[in-house]
Design a protein around this motif. Structure first.
Motif, PDB file in Angstrom:
ATOM      1  N   ASN A 120      29.831   5.930  43.951  1.00  0.00           N
ATOM      2  CA  ASN A 120      30.186   4.935  44.967  1.00  0.00           C
ATOM      3  C   ASN A 120      31.469   4.168  44.609  1.00  0.00           C
ATOM      4  OD1 ASN A 120      29.733   3.771  47.399  1.00  0.00           O
ATOM      5  ND2 ASN A 120      28.439   2.130  46.609  1.00  0.00           N
ATOM      6  N   ASP A 148      35.850   3.660  45.068  1.00  0.00           N
ATOM      7  CA  ASP A 148      37.054   3.901  45.876  1.00  0.00           C
ATOM      8  C   ASP A 148      38.205   4.070  44.902  1.00  0.00           C
ATOM      9  OD1 ASP A 148      36.078   3.856  48.422  1.00  0.00           O
ATOM     10  OD2 ASP A 148      36.174   1.669  48.589  1.00  0.00           O
ATOM     11  N   VAL A 195      40.371   1.075  43.341  1.00  0.00           N
ATOM     12  CA  VAL A 195      41.024   0.176  44.309  1.00  0.00           C
ATOM     13  C   VAL A 195      40.678  -1.269  43.972  1.00  0.00           C
ATOM     14  CG1 VAL A 195      41.057  -0.517  46.739  1.00  0.00           C
ATOM     15  CG2 VAL A 195      41.118   1.904  46.143  1.00  0.00           C
ATOM     16  N   GLU A 196      39.407  -1.524  43.616  1.00  0.00           N
ATOM     17  CA  GLU A 196      38.985  -2.852  43.166  1.00  0.00           C
ATOM     18  C   GLU A 196      39.055  -2.894  41.642  1.00  0.00           C
ATOM     19  OE1 GLU A 196      38.200  -5.382  45.095  1.00  0.00           O
ATOM     20  OE2 GLU A 196      38.474  -4.202  46.923  1.00  0.00           O
ATOM     21  N   ASP A 255      36.003  -2.597  39.364  1.00  0.00           N
ATOM     22  CA  ASP A 255      35.266  -1.320  39.242  1.00  0.00           C
ATOM     23  C   ASP A 255      35.675  -0.518  38.015  1.00  0.00           C
ATOM     24  OD1 ASP A 255      33.672  -1.612  41.423  1.00  0.00           O
ATOM     25  OD2 ASP A 255      34.973  -0.528  42.815  1.00  0.00           O
ATOM     26  N   GLU A 303      33.693   9.574  43.671  1.00  0.00           N
ATOM     27  CA  GLU A 303      33.559   8.683  44.820  1.00  0.00           C
ATOM     28  C   GLU A 303      32.166   8.760  45.425  1.00  0.00           C
ATOM     29  OE1 GLU A 303      36.830   9.673  47.416  1.00  0.00           O
ATOM     30  OE2 GLU A 303      38.175   8.305  46.361  1.00  0.00           O
ATOM     31  N   VAL A 341      48.166   4.668  48.481  1.00  0.00           N
ATOM     32  CA  VAL A 341      47.318   5.806  48.856  1.00  0.00           C
ATOM     33  C   VAL A 341      48.116   6.802  49.691  1.00  0.00           C
ATOM     34  CG1 VAL A 341      45.254   6.508  50.117  1.00  0.00           C
ATOM     35  CG2 VAL A 341      45.211   4.423  48.763  1.00  0.00           C
ATOM     36  N   GLN A 343      47.828  -1.686  48.931  1.00  0.00           N
ATOM     37  CA  GLN A 343      47.090  -0.511  48.422  1.00  0.00           C
ATOM     38  C   GLN A 343      47.243   0.686  49.359  1.00  0.00           C
ATOM     39  OE1 GLN A 343      45.916  -0.333  45.580  1.00  0.00           O
ATOM     40  NE2 GLN A 343      44.863  -2.162  44.901  1.00  0.00           N
ATOM     41  N   GLU A 344      47.237   0.428  50.678  1.00  0.00           N
ATOM     42  CA  GLU A 344      47.325   1.551  51.631  1.00  0.00           C
ATOM     43  C   GLU A 344      48.629   2.329  51.433  1.00  0.00           C
ATOM     44  OE1 GLU A 344      47.148  -1.914  53.493  1.00  0.00           O
ATOM     45  OE2 GLU A 344      45.371  -1.673  52.240  1.00  0.00           O
TER      46      GLU A 344
END
Length: 618
Positions: free
Chosen positions: A374, A376, A316-317, A320, A370, A603, A599-600
């Protein structure tokens, strides 16, 4: 013997005649891990103070879900008629996605316990695992578990099991993994009926790697079954497929915690630690031999597990991405079946295209990433790999809709599976109807008993990886069980459906689907996105297209300012002038504006119904 009696640990290098190697196979949730717990207690390798449920399941996810994901080997002492025996047991997973773990465990054993729930009877995965055991030419000990349940029908299912493997019903052992009834008789039967391992003690050493795990502090821990010769600590060993040589730092047995020993001999199951940090140098299925006196021929290996379902994993980020890359590398050390490669999506940024053995494998892997690292993550809709032949007869493999070729296509071949469904006879019609709606071709039907039927179908893999299992369970009130395995390829009439936002293609929502299902996919996806994407200052069309042909459309209405609020009277031409001016502004905005998909929305749109159902349960 008393269940609490503590037997002395078996000696380090044991005479093969007192060794018994066996594994437990069964359908998911038939009580393998619970029976293994009672065996650990009965043989005394775990004291009552140390004991906990699912002792051999080491991962948090295994404990929460109550399923076994990784095979676990353990050595147990048992005394019969004054002779000390060493029993090497491997507890295996039951779910179809982890069949490769079961096949490796079977290759390290001489016998298997075929476990059947006395309340549910034979299930599809029971049959699949039985056929695997027969292919490996193992001794099969039939066992009925959960005889303490009020719904148990031991006599009925003992007859069913006896007919299946060709023994008398009274030869089927009846045990309860919960209360411990019959466990000692089962251990005695293992000693009597399981053949001792065969091998040549003086020959050059050969040991088969059946599993390897990564330990942060000690490097790769390799689990082996010795077939010929002897392996000793501080000896230099060689991996026969790669030719890599290492010094053995530690060797021992697992009982059920690692215990270093003076070596492993013919038939013994144990672990090796060489200090190597790269698990690829301890490939499952490889043969370990002595570096100074190597064996000439390696042992028969395993086929590498072939991924069946592909899905993109994106953080998501965006920052990451390096963390996700490191996490996948570490996870692959513990999971030989996980395959991944970098992928870029215009909508989701940088991520990885991952190959899995099935939807549960995908779910477990994402859960572990996840939880343990850690992260997303967004996972794209699962897809399968297709072989496409173009007009110039060149072939290409497509694992992602974005790789689908644009030119003229001669033929598309999709992977097929041969599926076995076990179901009560009253639900035959519902199951047949479901399989036909999923483009299935019936291959046969057998009655296992007067009220249980085995149906065999050939189905496209793409049709069963989404909601087939859920639909099967709902149509049969939960009584049906399913098992499947890969069964070649077949040409099919498939198309790529693109989703366009204001004329721009959003690659994350593209899908390859059958021509008959393309329209419904387009309608469902455009309808979902209409509710998920926030309204803009101008009207946004959402379209589903096959090539240049639009097959479905929804509009997101514009947010409009009430420009007429100040006109409380006067000529209509003044109002029209204001509306025309607003219309011009909207048109200009539409030319320069881009629709940002939150993003939502990704998902929610990409999560399958199965995942949303899972969230509801939580």
């Amino acid at each position: 013997m008393s269940p609490l009696a503590v037997n002395p640990p078996a000696p380090a290098s044991t005479d093969p005649s007192v060794l018994r190697n066996f594994c437990i196979i069964a359908h998911i949730d038939h009580g393998k891990s619970t029976l293994a717990d009672r065996m650990l207690q009965a043989t005394g390798v775990v004291t009552p103070r140390q004991m906990k449920a699912q002792y051999l399941d080491r991962m948090d996810i295994e404990r929460e879900r109550g399923i076994t994901i990784k095979s676990q080997a353990v050595r147990m002492p048992w005394n019969v008629d004054g002779t000390d025996y060493a029993l090497n047991m491997i507890d295996t997973p039951g779910h179809v996605d982890f069949t490769y773990e079961v096949s490796r465990s079977l290759a390290a054993c001489e016998a298997t316990l075929l476990l059947v729930d006395a309340a549910q009877g034979i299930e599809a995965q029971t049959l699949a695992n039985l056929y695997l055991a027969l292919e490996n030419d193992l001794t099969i000990i039939p066992v009925l578990n959960k005889i303490d349940l009020p719904a148990a029908q031991p006599d009925k299912y003992a007859d069913e099991l006896a007919n299946l493997i060709g023994v008398e019903p009274d030869e089927v052992l009846r045990v309860s993994g919960k209360t411990g009834v019959g466990v000692e008789a089962l251990l005695d039967k293992i000693v009597r009926d399981v053949p001792s391992p065969q091998g040549v003690k003086d020959a050059p050493s050969r040991a088969m790697i059946f599993d390897s795990v990564y330990d942060t502090y000690r490097g790769v821990v390799t689990y082996v079954r010795v077939v010929d010769g002897t392996l000793k600590p501080r000896e230099r060993i060689r991996m026969m497929s790669t030719g890599a040589a290492h010094e053995m730092l530690e060797i021992g047995v697992i009982s059920p915690e690692p215990i270093p020993s003076e070596g492993l001999s013919v038939g013994e199951v144990g672990y090796l630690i060489t200090g190597v940090k790269d698990v690829r140098q301890s490939r499952v299925g490889d043969t370990v031999t002595s570096h100074t006196k190597p064996a000439e021929e390696s042992l028969g290996g395993y086929e590498d597990p072939k991924p069946m379902v592909f899905s993109g994993l994106f953080p998501v980020e965006g920052s990451d991405y390096p963390v996700l890359r490191d996490a996948l590398e570490k996870l692959q050390l513990n999971d030989a079946a996980l395959v991944y490669e970098p992928e870029t999506s215009t909508a989701l940024g940088f991520g990885f295209r991952c190959g899995f053995l099935g939807l549960l494998h995908l779910e477990i892997t994402r859960d572990r990433l996840e939880r343990e690292f850690n992260l997303d993550l967004i996972s794209t809709a699962p897809s399968v790999s297709y072989n496409v032949t173009l007009e110039d007869n060149s072939e290409t493999e497509v694992t992602n809709p974005s790789e689908f070729p644009e030119g003229r296509i001669n033929e598309i071949r999709e992977p097929m599976v041969s599926a076995t469904v076990l179901v009560p006879s009253e639900f035959i019609g519902a199951v047949m109807e479901l399989c036909q709606s999923k483009r299935g071709e019936m291959k046969g039907m057998d009655y296992l008993s007067e009220d249980r039927v085995e149906l065999r179908y050939r189905l496209p893999l793409a049709e069963i990886v989404f909601d087939f299992f859920d639909l099967l369970k709902s149509k049969t009130r939960g009584y049906a069980s399913l098992d499947w395995k890969a069964d070649g390829e077949q040409a099919a009439d498939l198309v790529k459906v693109d989703i366009l936002l204001q004329g721009e293609q959003v690659d994350a929502f593209s899908a390859i689907t059958h021509k008959d299902k393309a329209y419904s996919y387009g309608v469902v996806m455009t309808g979902k996105l209409k509710n998920l994407i926030p309204r803009q200052q101008y009207e946004v069309p959402i379209q589903a297209a096959i090539g240049s042909r639009i097959i479905a459309r929804e509009n997101i209405r514009a947010i409009r300012k009430d420009v007429l609020s100040k006109c409380y009277g006067g000529d209509i031409s003044r109002k029209r002038k204001l509306l025309e001016k607003q219309k011009e502004g909207k048109k200009r905005m539409k030319m320069v504006g881009r629709v940002e998909v939150p993003q939502e929305a990704f998902v929610a749109a990409l999560s399958s119904d199965e995942e949303s159902g899972k969230d509801k349960k939580k």
